[in-house]
Design an enzyme around this catalytic site. Structure first.
Site, PDB file in Angstrom:
ATOM      1  N   LYS A  55       0.650  -1.483   0.042  1.00  0.00           N
ATOM      2  CA  LYS A  55       0.008  -0.032  -0.081  1.00  0.00           C
ATOM      3  C   LYS A  55       0.595   0.966  -0.089  1.00  0.00           C
ATOM      4  CE  LYS A  55      -3.842  -2.244   1.068  1.00  0.00           C
ATOM      5  NZ  LYS A  55      -3.434  -3.692   0.634  1.00  0.00           N
TER       6      LYS A  55
HETATM    7  C1  LIG Z   1      -4.242  -4.977   0.783  1.00  0.00           C
HETATM    8  C2  LIG Z   1      -3.404  -5.530   0.613  1.00  0.00           C
HETATM    9  C3  LIG Z   1      -3.423  -6.827  -0.328  1.00  0.00           C
HETATM   10  C4  LIG Z   1      -4.073  -7.324  -0.998  1.00  0.00           C
HETATM   11  O1  LIG Z   1      -4.789  -6.286  -2.369  1.00  0.00           O
HETATM   12  P1  LIG Z   1      -6.153  -5.610  -3.073  1.00  0.00           P
HETATM   13  O2  LIG Z   1      -5.587  -4.277  -3.671  1.00  0.00           O
HETATM   14  O3  LIG Z   1      -7.124  -5.245  -1.857  1.00  0.00           O
HETATM   15  O4  LIG Z   1      -6.342  -6.575  -4.134  1.00  0.00           O
HETATM   16  C5  LIG Z   1      -2.987  -8.244  -0.715  1.00  0.00           C
HETATM   17  N1  LIG Z   1      -1.435  -7.779   0.159  1.00  0.00           N
HETATM   18  C6  LIG Z   1      -1.362  -7.273   1.247  1.00  0.00           C
HETATM   19  C7  LIG Z   1      -0.124  -7.607   2.180  1.00  0.00           C
HETATM   20  C8  LIG Z   1      -2.314  -6.407   1.509  1.00  0.00           C
HETATM   21  O5  LIG Z   1      -1.891  -5.143   2.235  1.00  0.00           O
END
Ligand SMILES: *Cc1c(COP(=O)(O)O)cnc(C)c1O
Length: 498
Positions: A112
């Site tokens: 993120k």
């Molecule tokens: C948010 C997240 C995901 C999933 O990503 P999306 O964009 O919601 O599909 C997978 N792994 C981790 C560690 C995340 O923080």
């Protein structure tokens, strides 16, 4: 390029869509066209830095931002201070044409960070461009990682505030500690007695409620979203599909123009959707493999064309994927219907009313030309962490291991050995007790201390415990508010002093 809502009633510029987050009709903003990256231009990026490639890719997508503005956003976001790896997203070879793109070298150790370190700069500029004087009040629902990344991104950014709602019992200890110890003069963190879907639905409802917007407005605030429904969250994620591809070419692993597969651990469908956008922009991607945990609503959807959310919700060791309503899927559906906003609205209403909708066999087979899907439950995930570590000494977090396992099964089933890139979305140290228990082939104990587990993992793997984890034990808790799902609006008003 202008922006349309997937529900058909709104349009605007790119900066407006970034400023507003969600369209007032409840739809998601999508670009009117996919800008094309020609092969010549792609070739010219080989050997360039992450920052340079980012500026090049973003330039075509941020139509009402100048090139120098975009370059400044990129320079401010991807600094060597915040990113401990100079490649930003380094690529590692695992085995037999399987590679791992590590998206977790930013401030909060999860993918993120890629988007949320640059989004505040996009938003500040968007406010200026649209003569917006109100405080931009960012609201975030988090399944664990978005919250901290948003708090770090917006902390102390003038003219903004950031409020995070997280499921009180649905995030890991490290994730919770990371959030509730955040400093800054404009950060708010609220624990919700409910799961992520309840939390996200309530935030989306507030954002599209006239009543709520008017009350915020009366206090000089413009509510907006930093969830992956914001177009400004999505586009920085397109960049690492490009840089990962370019890395493989640069290192002689693939020929320029050769196709690759990406395997993406998926929750809200934001990360993998960015891959779909990269493909539409011209990146040679053969397949996008959607990997889910036991909450495998997307696996079923890609296999039979029915989205069925009325099912058991499971808490797994990959909590950031514990999601049954994948918001960003709506953007894919919009394309799949040839941009038929009324059909998308119909499906979304059916989902809301009855918990499911069905896209029909023709659209399903169209979708399956690009996407494959699979899932791994906690037992398979734990096995995968152990297997990969024993064979290659590579330590994976549970989310990444879900993808790795799904790829292994996919290759067995299809014999498709296209070079494949697994997106590694979190540092294993964010989930140390689960990772250690997996390696030791035992169930996780509720009493496992994340710090003791981290130290042990460091000894076993030689991979140093990140300083963000080391520092965590000493930080004071600054946010203790907790509320029920039905009281989230009341809670944010008290936090913001409204
Ligand atoms: C948010 C997240 C995901 C999933 O990503 P999306 O964009 O919601 O599909 C997978 N792994 C981790 C560690 C995340 O923080």
């Amino acid at each position: 390029m202008s922006m349309y809502s997937t529900r058909g009633h709104a349009c605007g510029t790119v900066s407006q869509s970034i400023l507003w987050g969600l369209s007032y009709d409840g739809g998601l903003y999508v670009p009117s066209i996919y800008p094309q990256m020609s092969m010549e231009r792609l070739a010219s990026l080989c050997g360039e830095s992450y920052q340079k490639i980012a500026s090049r890719v973003l330039r075509d997508l941020l139509e009402d931002y100048s090139i120098s503005e975009i370059e400044a956003c990129v320079e401010n976001a991807y600094t060597s201070e915040n990113w401990e790896n100079k490649d930003i997203v380094p690529l590692t070879e695992l085995s037999g044409a399987v590679y791992v793109a590590e998206l977790f070298h930013g401030p909060t150790l999860a993918f993120k960070d890629i988007a949320l370190s640059i989004l505040p700069y996009f938003i500040r500029l968007a406010a200026d461009k649209n003569n917006e004087k109100r405080e931009i009040s960012i609201m975030v629902a988090t399944s664990g990682d978005t919250g901290k990344a948003a708090l770090e991104g917006f902390k102390n950014v003038a003219g903004t505030s950031c409020t995070v709602f997280y499921p009180l019992h649905g995030v890991s200890k490290v994730q919770q500690l990371q959030m509730i110890t955040t400093d800054g003069n404009n950060t708010h963190v609220i624990g919700v007695n409910g799961n992520f879907d309840d939390t996200q639905t309530a935030v989306k409802k507030m954002l599209s409620s006239n009543d709520f917007r008017e009350r915020m407005n009366a206090s000089g605030k413009l509510p907006s979203s930093a969830n992956s429904i914001n177009f400004g969250r999505l586009i920085p994620q397109i960049v690492y599909y490009f840089t990962s591809y370019i890395n493989l070419v640069k290192n002689g692993k693939i020929r320029f123009g050769q196709e690759v597969n990406f395997v993406v651990p998926t929750g809200n469908f934001g990360d993998i959707l960015a891959g779909y956008y990269a493909k539409n922009m011209g990146l040679p991607i053969r397949r996008l493999i959607c990997a889910s945990n036991r909450n495998n609503v997307l696996t079923d959807f890609f296999n039979n064309g029915t989205y069925y959310a009325n099912r058991c919700f499971y808490q797994t060791m990959s909590p950031s994927m514990d999601i049954l309503i994948s918001s960003n899927l709506e953007r894919l559906l919009f394309d799949l219907t040839n941009r038929d906003a009324s059909l998308v609205s119909l499906w979304m209403n059916q989902l809301k009313e009855s918990g499911s909708f069905c896209i029909g066999t023709e659209r399903l087979s169209q979708m399956n030309k690009i996407f494959s899907a699979g899932y791994a439950d906690d037992m398979m995930t734990a096995e995968e962490i152990k297997t990969v570590f024993e064979r290659t000494r590579y330590l994976m977090d549970p989310h990444t291991a879900v993808a790795s396992r799904v790829l292994r099964d996919y290759r067995l089933q299809t014999n498709d050995h296209t070079p494949s890139i697994i997106l590694a979305t979190a540092s294993p140290y964010k989930f140390a007790p689960d990772v250690l228990a997996s390696l030791e082939n035992r169930p996780r104990n509720a009493s496992d201390d994340f710090f003791a587990c981290s130290e042990k993992l460091e000894k076993m793997s030689g991979m140093p415990v990140p300083r963000q984890i080391r520092n965590l034990v000493d930080l004071p808790v600054r946010h203790q508010r907790v509320c029920e799902v039905d009281d989230m609006q009341k809670a944010i008003f008290s936090e913001l002093g409204i």
